[in-house]
Write a protein that holds these residues in place. Structure first.
Motif, PDB file in Angstrom:
ATOM      1  N   VAL A  81       0.871  -1.174   0.000  1.00  0.00           N
ATOM      2  CA  VAL A  81       0.000   0.000   0.000  1.00  0.00           C
ATOM      3  C   VAL A  81       0.907   1.222   0.000  1.00  0.00           C
ATOM      4  O   VAL A  81       1.836   1.313   0.813  1.00  0.00           O
ATOM      5  CB  VAL A  81      -0.928   0.006   1.237  1.00  0.00           C
ATOM      6  N   SER A 102      -2.332   3.554  -3.775  1.00  0.00           N
ATOM      7  CA  SER A 102      -2.622   2.226  -4.315  1.00  0.00           C
ATOM      8  C   SER A 102      -2.911   1.258  -3.178  1.00  0.00           C
ATOM      9  O   SER A 102      -2.238   1.276  -2.152  1.00  0.00           O
ATOM     10  CB  SER A 102      -1.446   1.716  -5.157  1.00  0.00           C
ATOM     11  N   ASN A 103      -3.938   0.455  -3.368  1.00  0.00           N
ATOM     12  CA  ASN A 103      -4.301  -0.589  -2.416  1.00  0.00           C
ATOM     13  C   ASN A 103      -4.257  -1.924  -3.155  1.00  0.00           C
ATOM     14  O   ASN A 103      -5.224  -2.320  -3.791  1.00  0.00           O
ATOM     15  CB  ASN A 103      -5.696  -0.356  -1.843  1.00  0.00           C
ATOM     16  N   THR A 105      -4.310  -4.839  -1.973  1.00  0.00           N
ATOM     17  CA  THR A 105      -4.878  -5.931  -1.179  1.00  0.00           C
ATOM     18  C   THR A 105      -6.353  -6.103  -1.526  1.00  0.00           C
ATOM     19  O   THR A 105      -6.967  -5.230  -2.139  1.00  0.00           O
ATOM     20  CB  THR A 105      -4.760  -5.639   0.332  1.00  0.00           C
ATOM     21  N   LEU A 109     -10.287  -0.246   1.721  1.00  0.00           N
ATOM     22  CA  LEU A 109      -9.557   0.894   2.280  1.00  0.00           C
ATOM     23  C   LEU A 109     -10.580   1.907   2.779  1.00  0.00           C
ATOM     24  O   LEU A 109     -11.546   2.223   2.085  1.00  0.00           O
ATOM     25  CB  LEU A 109      -8.680   1.533   1.198  1.00  0.00           C
ATOM     26  N   GLY A 147     -11.373  -3.859  -2.597  1.00  0.00           N
ATOM     27  CA  GLY A 147      -9.931  -3.635  -2.586  1.00  0.00           C
ATOM     28  C   GLY A 147      -9.391  -3.566  -4.003  1.00  0.00           C
ATOM     29  O   GLY A 147     -10.139  -3.499  -4.973  1.00  0.00           O
ATOM     30  N   LEU A 176      -7.150  -0.084   7.040  1.00  0.00           N
ATOM     31  CA  LEU A 176      -7.018  -1.208   6.139  1.00  0.00           C
ATOM     32  C   LEU A 176      -7.016  -2.487   6.961  1.00  0.00           C
ATOM     33  O   LEU A 176      -6.151  -2.673   7.820  1.00  0.00           O
ATOM     34  CB  LEU A 176      -5.728  -1.103   5.322  1.00  0.00           C
TER      35      LEU A 176
END
Length: 190
Positions: A81, A102-103, A105, A109, A147, A176
């Motif tokens: 992340v 950026s996530n 996972t 978020l 996600g 998160l």
């Protein structure tokens, strides 16, 4: 009678001028039209070429300055992340700074309205000079629907702060998978 003829001639000139400008616009740039059939209609055309740093933005979540969120591009899927500024260098008194988060996972978020900006002075991070006497950031929580997203926040830094030359940092807390994290990114103003 002469007044009506003059008015008609000026109206025609304006219409031709507007039609010519509309033809010169890029095909992906649509003018925004407001008004109705029983009122005068305003046509507003804005682009970065005509209004630098003051373009019209439609936000996904305006309370949080979230401009948009989209599926995460493949190039970010193997990274942690993270958060970064669109540019590493901006100009003095920049109006807004775009920040990407950026996530990679599958966890959702979450974030609130709060964000902060600091400037590096005398070997420490301090708040830059403010344009307004007091800012209160009510914090709440917005959760994205899934996600694996790339978020773009557009922070109106120039609305609240005087931004002279220097090194800056924007910070924003996130949630998160049940944990609180704070992300930040640095950039310069030259």
């Amino acid at each position: 009678m002469k007044t009506r003829i003059l008015f008609a001639a000026l109206s025609s000139a304006v219409c031709l001028s507007c039609a010519n400008k509309q033809q010169q616009m890029a095909p992906d740039k649509e003018p925004a039209i407001t008004g109705g059939n029983d009122t005068a209609t305003n046509i507003q055309i804005s682009s970065q070429d005509t209004l630098p740093d003051k373009n019209t933005i439609v936000y996904d979540i305006p309370e949080c300055c979230l401009w948009y969120a989209k599926d995460l591009p493949d190039e970010y899927k193997d990274k942690p992340v993270s958060m970064w500024a669109e540019h590493s260098v901006y100009w003095e008194n920049v109006h807004a700074v775009n920040i990407f988060v950026s996530n990679p996972t599958n966890a959702q978020l979450s974030f609130g309205r709060y964000w902060d900006i600091d400037v590096w002075k005398e070997e420490k991070w301090v708040s830059p000079e403010m344009k307004v006497s007091c800012i209160i950031w009510p914090d709440d929580e917005f959760v994205m629907h899934k996600g694996m997203l790339l978020h773009c926040f557009r922070f109106p830094v120039g609305k609240y702060y005087h931004l002279s030359k220097g090194k800056y940092r924007i910070s924003k807390p996130f949630g998160l998978a049940g944990k609180s994290i704070e992300l930040n990114t640095e950039f310069e103003i030259k």
